[in-house]
Design a protein around this motif. Sequence first.
Motif, PDB file in Angstrom:
ATOM      1  N   THR A   8       0.881  -1.142   0.072  1.00 33.72           N
ATOM      2  CA  THR A   8       0.080  -0.044  -0.124  1.00 33.72           C
ATOM      3  C   THR A   8       0.744   1.207  -0.093  1.00 33.72           C
ATOM      4  OG1 THR A   8      -1.836  -1.226   1.175  1.00 33.72           O
ATOM      5  CG2 THR A   8      -1.953   1.236   1.123  1.00 33.72           C
ATOM      6  N   LEU A   9       0.664   1.969  -0.990  1.00 35.88           N
ATOM      7  CA  LEU A   9       1.513   3.413  -1.108  1.00 35.88           C
ATOM      8  C   LEU A   9       0.737   4.730  -0.753  1.00 35.88           C
ATOM      9  CD1 LEU A   9       3.070   2.500  -4.598  1.00 35.88           C
ATOM     10  CD2 LEU A   9       4.093   2.209  -2.229  1.00 35.88           C
ATOM     11  N   TYR A  10       1.197   5.409   0.103  1.00 33.73           N
ATOM     12  CA  TYR A  10       0.320   6.726   0.631  1.00 33.73           C
ATOM     13  C   TYR A  10       0.679   7.707  -0.461  1.00 33.73           C
ATOM     14  CZ  TYR A  10      -2.046   9.331   4.352  1.00 33.73           C
ATOM     15  OH  TYR A  10      -2.664  10.115   5.003  1.00 33.73           O
ATOM     16  N   THR A  11      -0.220   7.666  -1.526  1.00 41.04           N
ATOM     17  CA  THR A  11       0.367   8.473  -2.666  1.00 41.04           C
ATOM     18  C   THR A  11      -0.197   9.932  -2.466  1.00 41.04           C
ATOM     19  OG1 THR A  11       0.260   6.612  -3.991  1.00 41.04           O
ATOM     20  CG2 THR A  11       0.307   8.502  -5.275  1.00 41.04           C
ATOM     21  N   PHE A  12      -1.422  10.035  -1.958  1.00 38.05           N
ATOM     22  CA  PHE A  12      -1.933  11.508  -1.945  1.00 38.05           C
ATOM     23  C   PHE A  12      -3.087  11.326  -0.994  1.00 38.05           C
ATOM     24  CE2 PHE A  12      -4.666  14.956  -3.107  1.00 38.05           C
ATOM     25  CZ  PHE A  12      -3.954  15.940  -3.982  1.00 38.05           C
ATOM     26  N   SER A  13      -2.605  12.143   0.118  1.00 34.34           N
ATOM     27  CA  SER A  13      -3.522  12.322   1.392  1.00 34.34           C
ATOM     28  C   SER A  13      -4.715  13.645   1.216  1.00 34.34           C
ATOM     29  CB  SER A  13      -2.655  12.559   2.476  1.00 34.34           C
ATOM     30  OG  SER A  13      -2.234  14.139   2.536  1.00 34.34           O
ATOM     31  N   THR A  14      -5.581  13.217   2.063  1.00 35.91           N
ATOM     32  CA  THR A  14      -6.547  14.411   2.012  1.00 35.91           C
ATOM     33  C   THR A  14      -5.954  15.651   2.457  1.00 35.91           C
ATOM     34  OG1 THR A  14      -7.142  13.947   4.450  1.00 35.91           O
ATOM     35  CG2 THR A  14      -8.336  12.858   2.722  1.00 35.91           C
ATOM     36  N   GLU A  15      -4.866  15.835   3.281  1.00 41.40           N
ATOM     37  CA  GLU A  15      -4.269  17.129   3.372  1.00 41.40           C
ATOM     38  C   GLU A  15      -3.562  17.772   2.114  1.00 41.40           C
ATOM     39  OE1 GLU A  15      -3.844  14.179   5.362  1.00 41.40           O
ATOM     40  OE2 GLU A  15      -4.814  15.001   7.461  1.00 41.40           O
ATOM     41  N   ASN A  16      -3.061  16.727   1.294  1.00 45.15           N
ATOM     42  CA  ASN A  16      -2.522  17.291  -0.105  1.00 45.15           C
ATOM     43  C   ASN A  16      -3.410  17.745  -1.065  1.00 45.15           C
ATOM     44  OD1 ASN A  16      -0.561  14.164  -0.470  1.00 45.15           O
ATOM     45  ND2 ASN A  16      -0.055  15.956   0.780  1.00 45.15           N
ATOM     46  N   PHE A  17      -4.572  18.043  -0.715  1.00 50.18           N
ATOM     47  CA  PHE A  17      -5.438  19.014  -1.318  1.00 50.18           C
ATOM     48  C   PHE A  17      -4.955  20.265  -0.942  1.00 50.18           C
ATOM     49  CE2 PHE A  17      -8.473  15.125  -1.702  1.00 50.18           C
ATOM     50  CZ  PHE A  17      -8.536  15.143  -3.080  1.00 50.18           C
ATOM     51  N   ASP A  18      -4.342  20.707  -0.147  1.00 50.72           N
ATOM     52  CA  ASP A  18      -4.020  22.250   0.220  1.00 50.72           C
ATOM     53  C   ASP A  18      -2.780  22.592  -0.358  1.00 50.72           C
ATOM     54  OD1 ASP A  18      -6.052  22.328   2.095  1.00 50.72           O
ATOM     55  OD2 ASP A  18      -4.833  21.483   3.960  1.00 50.72           O
ATOM     56  N   ARG A  19      -2.289  21.702  -1.018  1.00 57.72           N
ATOM     57  CA  ARG A  19      -1.047  22.030  -2.328  1.00 57.72           C
ATOM     58  C   ARG A  19      -1.428  23.089  -3.104  1.00 57.72           C
ATOM     59  NH1 ARG A  19       2.809  16.596  -2.901  1.00 57.72           N
ATOM     60  NH2 ARG A  19       3.228  16.284  -0.768  1.00 57.72           N
ATOM     61  N   PRO A  20      -0.598  23.929  -3.728  1.00 61.87           N
ATOM     62  CA  PRO A  20      -0.765  24.848  -4.742  1.00 61.87           C
ATOM     63  C   PRO A  20      -1.437  24.064  -6.021  1.00 61.87           C
ATOM     64  CG  PRO A  20       1.636  25.072  -3.892  1.00 61.87           C
ATOM     65  CD  PRO A  20       0.983  23.765  -3.353  1.00 61.87           C
ATOM     66  N   PRO A  21      -2.257  24.617  -6.723  1.00 63.55           N
ATOM     67  CA  PRO A  21      -3.058  24.279  -7.674  1.00 63.55           C
ATOM     68  C   PRO A  21      -2.457  23.426  -8.804  1.00 63.55           C
ATOM     69  CG  PRO A  21      -4.353  26.234  -6.795  1.00 63.55           C
ATOM     70  CD  PRO A  21      -2.963  25.883  -6.500  1.00 63.55           C
ATOM     71  N   GLY A  22      -1.142  24.345  -9.051  1.00 61.09           N
ATOM     72  CA  GLY A  22      -0.580  23.832 -10.315  1.00 61.09           C
ATOM     73  C   GLY A  22       0.303  22.545  -9.916  1.00 61.09           C
ATOM     74  N   GLU A  23       0.810  22.528  -8.622  1.00 66.84           N
ATOM     75  CA  GLU A  23       1.522  21.354  -8.068  1.00 66.84           C
ATOM     76  C   GLU A  23       0.479  20.081  -8.196  1.00 66.84           C
ATOM     77  OE1 GLU A  23       4.145  19.407  -4.404  1.00 66.84           O
ATOM     78  OE2 GLU A  23       3.764  21.536  -4.656  1.00 66.84           O
ATOM     79  N   ARG A  24      -0.780  20.358  -7.484  1.00 68.79           N
ATOM     80  CA  ARG A  24      -1.734  19.440  -7.407  1.00 68.79           C
ATOM     81  C   ARG A  24      -2.178  18.865  -8.866  1.00 68.79           C
ATOM     82  NH1 ARG A  24      -5.302  22.169  -4.570  1.00 68.79           N
ATOM     83  NH2 ARG A  24      -6.575  22.578  -6.190  1.00 68.79           N
ATOM     84  N   GLU A  25      -2.521  19.680  -9.810  1.00 66.31           N
ATOM     85  CA  GLU A  25      -2.955  19.237 -11.128  1.00 66.31           C
ATOM     86  C   GLU A  25      -1.816  18.272 -11.851  1.00 66.31           C
ATOM     87  OE1 GLU A  25      -3.772  22.988 -13.065  1.00 66.31           O
ATOM     88  OE2 GLU A  25      -5.528  23.381 -11.558  1.00 66.31           O
ATOM     89  N   HIS A  26      -0.604  18.845 -11.743  1.00 65.51           N
ATOM     90  CA  HIS A  26       0.577  17.937 -12.364  1.00 65.51           C
ATOM     91  C   HIS A  26       0.583  16.592 -11.875  1.00 65.51           C
ATOM     92  CE1 HIS A  26       4.617  16.690 -14.013  1.00 65.51           C
ATOM     93  NE2 HIS A  26       4.687  16.259 -12.734  1.00 65.51           N
ATOM     94  N   LEU A  27       0.493  16.607 -10.248  1.00 58.11           N
ATOM     95  CA  LEU A  27       0.536  15.404  -9.714  1.00 58.11           C
ATOM     96  C   LEU A  27      -0.700  14.343 -10.169  1.00 58.11           C
ATOM     97  CD1 LEU A  27       1.810  13.375  -7.679  1.00 58.11           C
ATOM     98  CD2 LEU A  27       0.666  14.702  -5.811  1.00 58.11           C
TER      99      LEU A  27
END
Length: 309
Positions: free
Chosen positions: A73-92
């Motif tokens: 199991t890989l912790y790839t994107f947490s609920t807290e990661n939604f707070d990251r900058p939109p550009g980084e989030r969209e790229h991810l």
Amino acid sequence: MSSRTRTLLNRTYERLLQREVDGAPSHVAVIQDGNRRYADEHGKDAADGHRAGAETTEDVLDWCAECGVEELTLYTFSTENFDRPPGEREHLFGMLEEKLHEFAEADRVHDSEVRIRAIGETGRLPDSLRDAIDYAERRTRAYDELTLNIALAYGGRTELLGAARNAARAVESGDLAPGDIDVEEVEHRLANGPARDVDLIIRTGGDERTSNFLPWHANGNEAAVFFCTPYWPAFAKKDFLRAIRTYESREHSWRRTRARRALALVRAAGGAELDEARAIVERLAEYLPRGALDGIETADADPDPVASD
């Protein structure tokens, strides 16, 4: 030290660790930390760090297949990661979508019969990423050699809260009695979680915390934890093998403690009525000192039990 010498030493160390490892945990969970810090240290963008981390993920999948791990199991994107900058989030999100399609078609996935699943609040993810998840899950649904859980929009507290609310609704509707809420019932209501309890958590990047990751499946199972300093893109096979060795050491220690407690219980009660405790002593005899079973009647009434050091 030259790069050639360093490579030789690393390979020698890997072979040494490989000989020391004689078993593998059934379920390994990984907190992949350090992609952005890795990129910063190398003068690159966060996107480059995430791409480098994705390559490490592919390697770890191979290492798990080699060692006999049944679930990763890989912790790839947490609920807290939604707070990251939109550009980084969209790229991810875009990279995850691309990698899911790649994994769904990869020979290594089909040759090793890897089943891909997503866990978490996937409804919060973009439509295109959810489509990629559905495609990867459908392409690998028939496999059962190794399960790869990708935790996306995942939070441990949210998972437990969802199970509690689900049970509360069942009680309110009369479909479930409060007294029937037990471990099995809660596990049943952790709808899309891992199939197995976690045996080993690995966290890269130097932080020593488990960050709300799989609290039911890991903490409830007293999983071993391995913290290491390399950032996720720099995580190497020797680090993975060291983590497996940590798990094995803890497992041996736990079995030794359990055997000694069972032996003390048998001796204190005279042994005759405690079949289960005596069976534990016999099964875990290898973890007791030589001669520890002298004078103790084992479960199968063996008159001459032998225990190794």
